[in-house]
Design an enzyme around this catalytic site. Structure first.
Site, PDB file in Angstrom:
ATOM      1  N   TYR A  37       0.837  -1.213   0.000  1.00  0.00           N
ATOM      2  CA  TYR A  37       0.000   0.000   0.000  1.00  0.00           C
ATOM      3  C   TYR A  37       0.864   1.253   0.000  1.00  0.00           C
ATOM      4  O   TYR A  37       2.081   1.181   0.184  1.00  0.00           O
ATOM      5  CB  TYR A  37      -0.950  -0.008   1.203  1.00  0.00           C
ATOM      6  CG  TYR A  37      -0.287   0.322   2.526  1.00  0.00           C
ATOM      7  CD1 TYR A  37       0.528  -0.593   3.180  1.00  0.00           C
ATOM      8  CD2 TYR A  37      -0.462   1.568   3.117  1.00  0.00           C
ATOM      9  CE1 TYR A  37       1.138  -0.280   4.390  1.00  0.00           C
ATOM     10  CE2 TYR A  37       0.143   1.893   4.330  1.00  0.00           C
ATOM     11  CZ  TYR A  37       0.941   0.961   4.955  1.00  0.00           C
ATOM     12  OH  TYR A  37       1.553   1.275   6.137  1.00  0.00           O
ATOM     13  N   LYS A 151       6.526  -1.795   1.777  1.00  0.00           N
ATOM     14  CA  LYS A 151       5.337  -1.233   2.443  1.00  0.00           C
ATOM     15  C   LYS A 151       4.209  -2.262   2.369  1.00  0.00           C
ATOM     16  O   LYS A 151       3.239  -2.132   1.613  1.00  0.00           O
ATOM     17  CB  LYS A 151       4.959   0.119   1.820  1.00  0.00           C
ATOM     18  CG  LYS A 151       4.153   0.975   2.796  1.00  0.00           C
ATOM     19  CD  LYS A 151       4.294   2.434   2.508  1.00  0.00           C
ATOM     20  CE  LYS A 151       3.313   3.284   3.293  1.00  0.00           C
ATOM     21  NZ  LYS A 151       3.482   3.246   4.741  1.00  0.00           N
ATOM     22  N   GLU A 183      12.276   2.122  14.045  1.00  0.00           N
ATOM     23  CA  GLU A 183      11.296   3.126  13.622  1.00  0.00           C
ATOM     24  C   GLU A 183      10.064   2.967  14.496  1.00  0.00           C
ATOM     25  O   GLU A 183      10.050   2.121  15.394  1.00  0.00           O
ATOM     26  CB  GLU A 183      10.967   2.964  12.134  1.00  0.00           C
ATOM     27  CG  GLU A 183      10.296   1.636  11.804  1.00  0.00           C
ATOM     28  CD  GLU A 183       9.862   1.532  10.340  1.00  0.00           C
ATOM     29  OE1 GLU A 183       9.801   2.542   9.638  1.00  0.00           O
ATOM     30  OE2 GLU A 183       9.563   0.395   9.927  1.00  0.00           O
ATOM     31  N   LEU A 207      11.384   1.403   7.152  1.00  0.00           N
ATOM     32  CA  LEU A 207      10.797   1.801   5.872  1.00  0.00           C
ATOM     33  C   LEU A 207      11.498   3.055   5.350  1.00  0.00           C
ATOM     34  O   LEU A 207      11.724   3.987   6.128  1.00  0.00           O
ATOM     35  CB  LEU A 207       9.301   2.111   6.081  1.00  0.00           C
ATOM     36  CG  LEU A 207       8.541   2.519   4.821  1.00  0.00           C
ATOM     37  CD1 LEU A 207       8.193   1.284   3.992  1.00  0.00           C
ATOM     38  CD2 LEU A 207       7.281   3.292   5.143  1.00  0.00           C
TER      39      LEU A 207
HETATM   40  N1  PDD Z   1       2.788   5.004   7.501  1.00  0.00           N
HETATM   41  N2  PDD Z   1       7.437   3.645   9.017  1.00  0.00           N
HETATM   42  C1  PDD Z   1       6.262   2.985   9.035  1.00  0.00           C
HETATM   43  C2  PDD Z   1       6.216   1.638   9.666  1.00  0.00           C
HETATM   44  C3  PDD Z   1       5.122   3.557   8.457  1.00  0.00           C
HETATM   45  O1  PDD Z   1       3.967   2.882   8.456  1.00  0.00           O
HETATM   46  C4  PDD Z   1       5.206   4.858   7.881  1.00  0.00           C
HETATM   47  C5  PDD Z   1       4.025   5.536   7.259  1.00  0.00           C
HETATM   48  C6  PDD Z   1       6.452   5.516   7.914  1.00  0.00           C
HETATM   49  C7  PDD Z   1       6.644   6.885   7.295  1.00  0.00           C
HETATM   50  O2  PDD Z   1       6.646   6.809   5.889  1.00  0.00           O
HETATM   51  P1  PDD Z   1       6.157   8.019   4.983  1.00  0.00           P
HETATM   52  O3  PDD Z   1       6.941   9.197   5.380  1.00  0.00           O
HETATM   53  O4  PDD Z   1       6.445   7.582   3.598  1.00  0.00           O
HETATM   54  O5  PDD Z   1       4.681   8.210   5.259  1.00  0.00           O
HETATM   55  C8  PDD Z   1       7.540   4.881   8.473  1.00  0.00           C
HETATM   56  C9  PDD Z   1       1.600   5.466   6.817  1.00  0.00           C
HETATM   57  C10 PDD Z   1       1.381   6.921   6.884  1.00  0.00           C
HETATM   58  C11 PDD Z   1       0.410   4.631   7.260  1.00  0.00           C
HETATM   59  O6  PDD Z   1       0.619   3.429   7.445  1.00  0.00           O
HETATM   60  O7  PDD Z   1      -0.703   5.135   7.373  1.00  0.00           O
END
Ligand code: PDD
Length: 287
Positions: A37, A151, A183, A207
């Protein structure tokens, strides 16, 4: 706000009301979390870092031997069009790709049509730099797999850690792997020590966040030194500043971690400067 069923969804190439988009019980996303996703933010009706998100979508898809069943340029155009059609100005696009429907078996099906959909939802405006109450973090054992750079839809460890954090009066869970900070359940994490920004390198346990990427670029531009290095939990809590980042949060300063006050409970100057630069970057890209 409109009832959820009136929302529009782009579903396998067609735009329709969400209530009409149906996925079978044997969709592999449902049976095996066999899918990936993306979450893309838009401001004033304009997407931010859409190309980077779609590139990561392609990388995640390749990593699980899936091909995104659409031309990426066309997909970007359709994402922008759906945002316009919904009339939402401030929000996010949730996009999901699964291996599609097939009789349940672990082996990849010989034939299946991937399920691809996305919809746009409103989001509240993020906190202005330095504002808000600051985040309260709770450490959690990193019991996730070693391919967190994908992801993946398989988010149960993240969901459990997040809910444990929430139910104990915290805002976000921070994963700790072999004593080092990786993270958070849905965000990346940064520490600032002696004017230098530290963050774990993207990879097996981290990620490659798109917000993280923008922050690293902005730090460079502002002349703030950065080191991509995993930091121990105790070392991190004792840092001058801590902040987390994600598409939906932008940058969020950390007030408390495992009950210890971080940076005297205020937003530190480097976090604030990076957040201000981030807001300016968003403005420039979405004007
Ligand atoms: N999540 N690490 C994890 C485990 C995440 O699920 C996310 C983002 C990030 C940050 O990634 P980015 O900057 O590309 O949003 C880091 C999204 C927002 C979610 O699951 O809703």
């Amino acid at each position: 706000m409109k009832p959820v069923t009136d929302e529009l969804v782009w579903f396998n190439g067609k735009v329709m009301p969400l209530s009409q988009a149906k996925v079978g019980l044997e969709d592999r996303g449902f049976n095996f979390a066999d899918g990936i996703y993306e979450v893309v933010r838009f401001y004033r009706g304009k997407t931010f870092t859409l190309a980077e998100h779609l590139q990561r979508l392609v990388r995640s898809a390749q990593a699980i031997q899936l091909i995104v069943p659409a031309d990426i340029e066309d997909l970007a155009r359709d994402v922008r069009q759906l945002i316009t059609d919904t009339g939402i100005k401030e929000g996010m696009v949730y996009l999901q790709l699964t291996r599609g429907e097939a009789p349940r078996a672990h082996a990849f099906p010989e034939k299946s049509r991937p399920t691809l959909f996305f919809y746009a939802r409103p989001l509240p405006e993020p906190w202005k730099p330095g504002r808000g109450e600051g985040c309260r973090l709770l450490s959690a054992v990193d019991d996730r797999w070693h391919k967190c750079w994908i992801k993946s839809l398989a988010l149960l460890p993240n969901v459990l850690a997040k809910n444990h954090a929430l139910s104990t009066g915290h805002d976000e869970a921070v994963f700790i792997h072999e004593g080092k900070v990786t993270e958070c359940s849905a965000s990346n994490i940064f520490c600032v020590r002696g004017g230098k920004v530290l963050t774990s390198p993207a990879g097996p346990k981290v990620l490659p966040g798109i917000t993280r990427l923008v922050i690293l670029k902005l730090a460079k531009k502002l002349g703030i030194p950065v080191e991509e290095k995993a930091v121990g939990r105790d070392e991190a809590i004792a840092c001058d500043e801590v902040f987390i980042s994600s598409t939906t949060r932008e940058l969020n300063w950390v007030r408390e971690w495992d009950g210890t006050t971080v940076d005297s409970g205020k937003c530190g100057p480097i976090t604030r400067a990076l957040h201000e630069a981030f807001v300016a970057e968003v403005k420039a890209e979405t004007k």
